[in-house]
Design a protein around this motif. Structure first.
Motif, mmCIF file in Angstrom:
data_model
loop_
_atom_site.group_PDB
_atom_site.id
_atom_site.type_symbol
_atom_site.label_atom_id
_atom_site.label_comp_id
_atom_site.label_asym_id
_atom_site.label_seq_id
_atom_site.Cartn_x
_atom_site.Cartn_y
_atom_site.Cartn_z
ATOM 1 N N LYS A 58 -101.417 28.518 61.557
ATOM 2 C CA LYS A 58 -102.516 27.740 62.139
ATOM 3 C C LYS A 58 -102.563 26.298 61.631
ATOM 4 C CE LYS A 58 -106.733 29.112 62.342
ATOM 5 N NZ LYS A 58 -107.412 29.005 63.620
ATOM 6 N N ARG A 60 -104.009 25.773 58.764
ATOM 7 C CA ARG A 60 -105.409 25.815 58.324
ATOM 8 C C ARG A 60 -105.525 25.417 56.859
ATOM 9 N NH1 ARG A 60 -109.848 29.297 60.313
ATOM 10 N NH2 ARG A 60 -111.218 30.004 58.648
ATOM 11 N N SER A 145 -109.874 32.624 64.332
ATOM 12 C CA SER A 145 -109.536 32.402 65.733
ATOM 13 C C SER A 145 -108.063 31.999 65.823
ATOM 14 C CB SER A 145 -110.436 31.316 66.318
ATOM 15 O OG SER A 145 -110.454 30.173 65.471
ATOM 16 N N ASN A 147 -106.021 29.942 67.159
ATOM 17 C CA ASN A 147 -105.641 28.628 67.691
ATOM 18 C C ASN A 147 -105.047 27.806 66.559
ATOM 19 O OD1 ASN A 147 -108.673 28.928 66.959
ATOM 20 N ND2 ASN A 147 -108.168 26.805 66.459
ATOM 21 N N SER A 153 -110.947 27.231 70.335
ATOM 22 C CA SER A 153 -110.585 28.633 70.104
ATOM 23 C C SER A 153 -110.032 29.252 71.388
ATOM 24 C CB SER A 153 -111.811 29.415 69.625
ATOM 25 O OG SER A 153 -112.266 28.876 68.407
ATOM 26 N N GLU A 182 -117.188 32.077 69.119
ATOM 27 C CA GLU A 182 -117.054 32.896 67.926
ATOM 28 C C GLU A 182 -118.388 33.506 67.488
ATOM 29 O OE1 GLU A 182 -116.618 29.723 68.153
ATOM 30 O OE2 GLU A 182 -114.584 29.115 67.621
HETATM 31 MG MG MG Z 1 -111.798 29.029 64.214
#
Ligand code: MG
Ligand code: TXA
Length: 350
Positions: A58, A60, A145, A147, A153, A182
C-alpha cells in the motif's frame, strides 16, 4: 512483480477458490477481499512478516495501525487484555457490522499491526465471504482498505487491481460492496468513548446503548499534528489524481457556484469532471459528470463517492467539482468527512 491471482466468487461462497485464498493467507501471503464497507487487504495479523507486506504493497506509513478482522467474539478475546462492558454491549448490538472497536491489546498482537500502540482495533465484518475467509484461514486478518495509501478506498475488485496488481498475492472478486465507506471507529480505552472515524453507525445510535460518546475526529488533514488520536487521520486521504473542489451549501446556491467555477475553469482550458446530485444534474447536461444520487439519500452518495472519484479520474480530468448539497444526516456526515478530506478546496455558499 508478483502475478496477482483473481478468484471470482458469487454469493454462494464456493469452497474451492476460497480454500485457495485462505491457504495463501495462512501461509503468510496477502489477499484482498470484500467486506460490506470497502475491500480490505488481508494478511495474518499475528505474523509480523505478513503484516509488513501490507504496508509495503500500500505504501502505508508504518505508524498507521491496521484493523484486525475476526469471525467471532471468541477470536477477539485472545487479542485484547479484556473486553470492557461497553464493548461487549456494542458487540451484541452491532457485530457483525461496520463498527470497529478499539481496546487494549494483548501481547500476542505484534507492534507492526498496531503501529506500536498499546491498543488494537477489531471488527467482525458482515460479509459472508469475508467471514468464510477468516474461518478457513484460521487466523485473525489485519486488513486496511485495499487501495494505495492516499487514494480513494476500493469499492470493487477492479479498484483493487487498479492500485495493487502485481503487489499482492490475490484478490477475491465478489462484485461491488454494499456500503461504500469504511467502518465507524470507536475508542473504548478512554473514560468517555470516542468516535475516531465516522461511518454508517452514528453517534446517536451508539449512545442509545452505552451513554455519552464524544466525537474525536474532524474533517481536516493534520500533517504536523502530534495529538491526533487515530494515526490515520493525519495523512492525505481519498485523493484522486485530479484536484478536488467541494461546494457545500443550499442547493440553488451550490448550482450557481458550480456554474461560476465552470465558466472560470473553462477560460483556463481545464478539463473538469462533476460529481452531482440527481437534482443538480439537469443544470449541467453535456458535462462530464457522475451521479451521487438524490440529495435526500446520502446512503447513495456513500456508496458511490469513492467509485465516482475513481471514475472521473479515469477520464483524465484536471479538476473534480463535488456538489455538496446532499443531506448530512446519518451516513451523510461520514460522506462529508471523506470528501472534505479529499478536497483541495472547500467553498461554502448560502
Ligand atoms: Mg484506508
Ligand atoms: O471498513 C473498514 O474499516 C475497512 C474494511 C476493510 O474493514 N478497513 C479500513 O482500514 O478502513 P484502514 O486501515 O483503511 O483504516 C483504519 C483506521 C485508520 O484511520 C487507523 O489509523 C485507525 O483505523 N486505527 C486502527 N487501529 C487503531 C488504534 N489502535 N488506535 C487508533 N486508531 C486506529
Amino acid at each position: 512483480m508478483k502475478q496477482t491471482k483473481i478468484f471470482y466468487i458469487s454469493e454462494k461462497t464456493e469452497s474451492e477458490p476460497l480454500d485457495e485464498a485462505s491457504k495463501i493467507l495462512s501461509q503468510g501471503g496477502t489477499v484482498a477481499f470484500p467486506t460490506e464497507t470497502v475491500y480490505g487487504l488481508g494478511a495474518n495479523a499475528l505474523d509480523e512478516k505478513a503484516v509488513l507486506k501490507i504496508f509495503e504493497a500500500k505504501g502505508r506509513p508504518a505508524d498507521n495501525p491496521l484493523i484486525v478482522h475476526v469471525a467471532s467474539r471468541d477470536d477477539c478475546r485472545s487479542l485484547v487484555r479484556e473486553i470492557p462492558e461497553k464493548a461487549s454491549i456494542l458487540m451484541d448490538e452491532f457485530w457483525p457490522g461496520p463498527l470497529t472497536i478499539i481496546m487494549e491489546r494483548s501481547e500476542i498482537v505484534p507492534d507492526v499491526t498496531t503501529g506500536g500502540l498499546d491498543t488494537v482495533a477489531i471488527r467482525i465484518p458482515e460479509n459472508k465471504i469475508a467471514i468464510e475467509l477468516i474461518k478457513r484461514s484460521g487466523i485473525p486478518l489485519a486488513a486496511p482498505s485495499a487501495n494505495l495509501s492516499g487514494k480513494p478506498s476500493p469499492t470493487s475488485a477492479d479498484h483493487v487491481i487498479e492500485d495493487l496488481s502485481g503487489k499482492i498475492d490475490a484478490v477475491v472478486d465478489a462484485g461491488e460492496v454494499i456500503i461504500g465507506l469504511e467502518s465507524t471507529v470507536i475508542d473504548l480505552t478512554s473514560d468517555i468513548p470516542a468516535i475516531l472515524r465516522p461511518g454508517k453507525i452514528i453517534k446517536e445510535e451508539l449512545e442509545e446503548y452505552i451513554g455519552e460518546v464524544r466525537i474525536a475526529y474532524d474533517d481536516k488533514v493534520h500533517p504536523e499534528s502530534e495529538i491526533v488520536r487515530s494515526p490515520g487521520m493525519k495523512y492525505t486521504h481519498y485523493s484522486p489524481q485530479a484536484g478536488v473542489i467541494l461546494v457545500e451549501g443550499e442547493h440553488s446556491a451550490v448550482v450557481r457556484k458550480i456554474k461560476e467555477l465552470l465558466a472560470d475553469l473553462n477560460m483556463r482550458d481545464a478539463r473538469v469532471g462533476l460529481m452531482l446530485t440527481e437534482e443538480s444534474a439537469p443544470f449541467f447536461l453535456g458535462f462530464n459528470s457522475f451521479s451521487i444520487g438524490p440529495r435526500e439519500k446520502p446512503e447513495h452518495a456513500a456508496k458511490y463517492l469513492f467509485f465516482g472519484l475513481r471514475n472521473l479520474d479515469s477520464k483524465n480530468v484536471d479538476t473534480i467539482i463535488v456538489d455538496g448539497s446532499f443531506n448530512s444526516a446519518g451516513i451523510g456526515m461520514a460522506v462529508f468527512n471523506r470528501v472534505r478530506k479529499a478536497a483541495d478546496m472547500i467553498i461554502k455558499v448560502r
